[in-house]
Write an enzyme that holds these catalytic residues in place. Structure first.
Site, mmCIF file in Angstrom:
data_model
loop_
_atom_site.group_PDB
_atom_site.id
_atom_site.type_symbol
_atom_site.label_atom_id
_atom_site.label_comp_id
_atom_site.label_asym_id
_atom_site.label_seq_id
_atom_site.Cartn_x
_atom_site.Cartn_y
_atom_site.Cartn_z
ATOM 1 N N TYR A 120 0.785 -1.231 0.000
ATOM 2 C CA TYR A 120 0.000 0.000 0.000
ATOM 3 C C TYR A 120 0.819 1.284 0.000
ATOM 4 O O TYR A 120 0.285 2.345 -0.319
ATOM 5 C CB TYR A 120 -1.000 -0.042 1.156
ATOM 6 C CG TYR A 120 -2.013 -1.142 0.944
ATOM 7 C CD1 TYR A 120 -3.049 -0.968 0.034
ATOM 8 C CD2 TYR A 120 -1.887 -2.366 1.588
ATOM 9 C CE1 TYR A 120 -3.954 -1.987 -0.215
ATOM 10 C CE2 TYR A 120 -2.792 -3.389 1.348
ATOM 11 C CZ TYR A 120 -3.829 -3.198 0.446
ATOM 12 O OH TYR A 120 -4.712 -4.210 0.187
ATOM 13 N N PHE A 414 -10.578 -3.211 10.388
ATOM 14 C CA PHE A 414 -11.679 -3.364 9.432
ATOM 15 C C PHE A 414 -11.146 -3.883 8.103
ATOM 16 O O PHE A 414 -9.960 -3.923 7.878
ATOM 17 C CB PHE A 414 -12.407 -2.032 9.221
ATOM 18 C CG PHE A 414 -11.520 -0.861 8.918
ATOM 19 C CD1 PHE A 414 -11.134 -0.581 7.622
ATOM 20 C CD2 PHE A 414 -11.045 -0.027 9.947
ATOM 21 C CE1 PHE A 414 -10.326 0.503 7.339
ATOM 22 C CE2 PHE A 414 -10.241 1.059 9.674
ATOM 23 C CZ PHE A 414 -9.870 1.327 8.373
#
Length: 414
Positions: A120, A414
């Site tokens: 990322y 999450f």
């Protein structure tokens, strides 16, 4: 050529099948139903090759606490690409579409938890918070250097938790950056389900709050327990009962001491494990015996992306005056790239183009994102040769402006 478009509700189960394939997962029916319901509440973006879904990404509609503000922040989840379509630009296309949608909706930042941290950074995400796993040997009384708060403790029925501790959690978010707000649905499905999704041997959730019965809650702990077990009945192989702490919030160190003391004294248990605690948890200072209270892991937690750098920098509070020229690189959002003058302080912040001016610092948007919440110091990134300092003291000045009283932290995975 794949087509990037929104995934309709009718395709949620197909998107989940792709995610289960990629993450080597095979949840039971209840887990599948929970994932389906979760995705109903999310923005869903898919990469379609004909009728086949070959890439998928969803985003929670979060509000994220940043120093002095609460910002709209898509929380990315279920990011996956089919093994048949890897290295064909699918993830890049999905990320680009999500960034475009975040910008158009007025979200200055985006966030995720990385299953593979090597991926990322190239999309501009920086590791903005850290989590620590703390283990307590509770086979003996917890030794403390401070007196615990002796106001009453009480069990809270999970059915009442949202009403009793929900407002406390919401107020506590403002004290630490990096924390998403929780809807009633997230409380019920993510924090208070009857069974832990990853370990069915754990008990249902237990909540203990501290405070006078008629007064406000001064702190609470959310935990589950697991009974003592043994392998083959051999006494030498017995594993003591476990207390798994999911969350502990407290007004004061004395309240925290009382809650830690409570979970460490539960009958028929010998170990407390608390995953995802803040790196500056006061327990690590007021514990009298650091052989009894140990940090067993420290890891990157929330990864942050500055979608609109100007909006993000001017929205947050600043701890000290700072005036710097930043040369910023952003390979994914050209509007963020260039030379800009940052002038900020306790009274507010301004950020404007400064083309042609000599920069004090040169850095990538990834590094600025890592520093944004105050959890990463720019001087450390200079020392790591990830930020170039052209003016002596510039990195330290940026750190002083970004500084927060408490380190940013979240356990809301999450």
């Amino acid at each position: 050529m794949v087509d990037i478009r929104e995934v309709p509700e009718a395709d949620i189960d197909r998107a989940l099948e792709l995610a289960y394939l990629v993450f080597h997962d095979r949840p039971e029916r209840e887990g599948r139903e929970r994932h389906h319901e979760l995705l109903r509440h999310c923005l869903r973006i898919g990469a379609y090759d004909g009728d086949a879904i070959v890439g998928f990404m969803a985003a929670h509609d979060f509000r994220l606490s940043v120093p002095g503000a609460d910002l709209s922040c898509p929380g990315l989840t279920f990011v996956c690409v089919s093994p048949t379509h890897r290295r064909r630009g699918v993830l890049t296309a999905l990320m680009g579409e999500m960034l475009r949608r975040a910008a158009s909706s007025g979200s200055p930042v985006a966030a995720l938890w990385a299953s593979e941290s090597a991926i990322y950074g190239r999309f501009g995400y920086g590791s903005a918070t850290q989590g620590a796993t703390i283990e307590i040997d509770s086979s003996r009384p917890l030794a403390l250097r401070i007196d615990a708060d002796r106001r009453p403790l009480r069990l809270v029925d999970p059915k009442d938790a949202i009403a009793v501790v929900g407002p406390y959690h919401e107020a506590a978010r403002a004290t630490r950056a990096g924390r998403p707000a929780r809807t009633s649905w997230r409380w019920t499905e993510e924090w208070l389900p009857e069974q832990d999704e990853e370990d069915e041997e754990l008990s249902p959730p237990r909540i203990i709050a501290l405070g006078e019965p008629a007064g406000p809650v001064a702190g609470y702990v959310l935990y589950r327990t697991k009974p003592e077990s043994s392998e083959g009945g051999a006494a030498s192989a017995r594993t003591p009962g476990l207390v798994q702490v999911y969350e502990l919030e407290a007004d004061t160190p004395a309240v925290a001491a009382a809650l830690w003391e409570c979970v460490a004294s539960l009958d028929l248990t010998g170990k407390v494990v608390a995953w995802g605690r803040p790196a500056d948890d006061p327990l690590l200072h007021f514990a009298a015996d650091r052989d009894q209270v140990r940090v067993t892991a420290v890891f990157p937690a929330l990864w942050l992306r500055l979608v609109d750098v100007a909006a993000a920098l001017t929205a947050r509070a600043w701890a000290a005056p700072v005036e710097l020229v930043l040369e910023l690189a952003d390979a994914r959002v050209p509007a963020n790239a260039g030379t800009f003058r940052l002038k900020a302080g306790p009274g507010g912040a301004g950020y404007e183009a400064a083309a042609g001016q000599a920069p004090d610092l040169t850095l990538d948007v990834r590094e600025l994102a890592a520093c944004y919440l105050g959890g990463t110091r720019a001087v450390e990134l200079v020392a790591a040769a990830l930020v170039a300092e052209h003016t002596a003291g510039a990195a330290a000045a940026l750190d002083a402006g970004l500084r927060t009283a408490l380190l940013p932290h979240t356990a809301d995975e999450f």
